[in-house]
Design a protein around this motif. Structure first.
Motif, short mmCIF file in Angstrom:
data_model
loop_
_atom_site.label_atom_id
_atom_site.label_comp_id
_atom_site.label_asym_id
_atom_site.label_seq_id
_atom_site.Cartn_x
_atom_site.Cartn_y
_atom_site.Cartn_z
N GLU A 173 5.13 13.58 23.39
CA GLU A 173 6.26 14.13 22.64
C GLU A 173 5.82 14.68 21.29
OE1 GLU A 173 10.82 12.78 21.38
OE2 GLU A 173 9.32 11.27 21.96
N THR A 174 4.80 14.07 20.69
CA THR A 174 4.29 14.53 19.39
C THR A 174 3.00 15.32 19.52
OG1 THR A 174 3.14 12.40 19.13
CG2 THR A 174 5.37 12.59 18.19
N ASN A 175 2.54 15.55 20.73
CA ASN A 175 1.31 16.31 20.95
C ASN A 175 1.59 17.80 20.73
OD1 ASN A 175 -1.03 17.55 21.93
ND2 ASN A 175 -1.32 15.99 23.50
N PRO A 176 0.83 18.47 19.86
CA PRO A 176 1.08 19.91 19.62
C PRO A 176 0.93 20.76 20.87
CG PRO A 176 -0.35 18.98 17.93
CD PRO A 176 -0.23 17.95 18.99
N LEU A 177 0.16 20.29 21.84
CA LEU A 177 -0.04 21.06 23.06
C LEU A 177 1.25 21.19 23.86
CD1 LEU A 177 -2.14 22.47 24.88
CD2 LEU A 177 -2.52 20.25 26.00
#
Length: 382
Positions: free
Chosen positions: A334-338
């Motif tokens: 959810e917080t992964n920039p990908l």
């Protein structure tokens, strides 16, 4: 001399036949085509609204209500097959696929059968998304509003043409196209719901209070549902034994949260339960009913809650098509920039092999979905 007379008469008769054929424009000696339905013509494909034959195996297909998902499944969901949707963790996005499938049936005039143990089927139908306008209606509406200073005659023609038409937001969508798009921010018009035909199975209404505390509640719930589905198929002629009086139609079956504790099943609570074969028996009988009828079924199941993974494997084997949803809510992704532009991943776990030994399995494995304000879209995650 007699022979000459006979020959001359034969020549005259052949000339007269040829002249008559030339005048009529057709010959009495014609080859039967396959489309004529003769003895050597072969079987004809069924022509049912909202269906199309597969380009690979000729199987009759219906749309899931999501064109992107139809493409992943090889063109659509085959009639007589079962689609299993493995629910996401918080059951947010899987109900959308369920509602898309049902809304597509209403647009095409198909008969619906909605089964649930949590929510009344009538309330589920009230929450179906509204269909988006087809391209022709959009173009006509844009042409009307783009005319800034129309001439009086043109203005009167446009007004006469559209004054008796309903508003575009609630107008019927052209069902000639296979697969439609829907606006999740709006509800389906009541006019379409009232004109549709559907059957509802709400589990608390079919189980008596005396049976709720007994050990046979699980089997009773599944058996009541099977009896309800079988009765609907046979009564309206979807199995072919009792021919349909009007034009042939499709029965769309939708079952929500199958295998959950709401159905009295304990496979989500115990790893080694005593009745772990009842769900697989239900699916085995259900698939037999689907194979012998003009019907298609979608089932949502909380696979992430099943304690014994061997049960999940057996359920997948008994399903023709399996699609899993993985939500990013509460996970590291959810917080992964990908994954910042997406809300979850979609896993196509199984594609059916119908009438052949191969399947239309896509080479693209990294599939992500996102829910916009109006649309649920599936994209290739780069």
């Amino acid at each position: 001399m007699a022979a000459a007379d006979t020959c001359g008469a034969g020549t005259l008769s052949s000339r007269s036949v040829a002249s008559e054929a030339g005048q009529g424009g057709t010959s009495s000696f014609q080859r039967k085509s396959k489309a004529s339905g003769g003895p050597g013509g072969g079987p004809r494909l069924l022509s049912i609204a909202g269906t199309r034959p597969s380009v690979r195996n000729g199987q009759l297909l219906v749309s899931t209500g999501l064109p992107a998902l139809d493409q992943l499944l090889g063109g659509g969901l085959a009639v007589g097959t079962l689609l299993l949707i493995e629910e996401d963790k918080y059951n947010i996005y899987s109900p959308l696929l369920f509602k898309y499938f049902m809304a597509e049936g209403i647009i095409n005039g198909h008969t619906l059968l909605v089964a649930s143990a949590k929510e009344n089927p009538a309330n589920i139908l009230q929450e179906l998304p509204a269909p988006l306008l087809d391209d022709n209606s959009k173009k006509e509406l844009e042409d009307v509003h783009s005319a800034k200073t129309p001439e009086p005659d043109v203005n009167m023609k446009i007004a006469w043409r559209y004054q008796l038409q309903p508003k575009m937001e609630v107008g019927p969508v052209s069902s000639s196209r296979f697969g439609h798009y829907y606006d999740v921010s709006k509800r389906i018009p009541q006019e379409l719901l009232q004109s549709s035909k559907w059957h509802g199975f709400f589990l608390p209404e079919h189980i008596s209070p005396d049976l709720k505390g007994e050990s046979c509640f699980l089997s009773c719930g599944y058996m009541r549902l099977l009896e309800f589905i079988q009765k609907s198929i046979y009564a309206e002629g979807f199995d072919g034994a009792n021919p349909q009086k009007k034009q042939k139609n499709i029965l769309r079956i939708g079952i929500q949260n199958l295998g959950s504790p709401l159905w009295g099943d304990d496979i989500c609570c115990k790893e080694n339960c005593d009745n772990n074969h009842r769900l697989t028996k239900f699916l085995y009988i259900l698939r037999g009913l689907l194979r012998s009828s003009l019907s298609a079924c979608i089932i949502t199941m909380p696979a992430h809650l099943v304690q014994n993974k061997s049960i999940t494997t057996r359920v997948r084997n008994l399903s023709d098509t399996v699609v899993g949803l993985e939500s990013f809510i509460g996970s590291e992704r959810e917080t992964n920039p990908l994954y910042k532009d997406y809300h979850g991943l979609i896993h196509v776990r199984k594609i059916p092999r119908l009438n052949n030994l191969t399947c239309d399995e896509s080479d693209v494995k990294d599939l992500a979905f996102k829910l916009k304000r109006k649309l649920f879209t599936i994209e290739h995650q780069l």
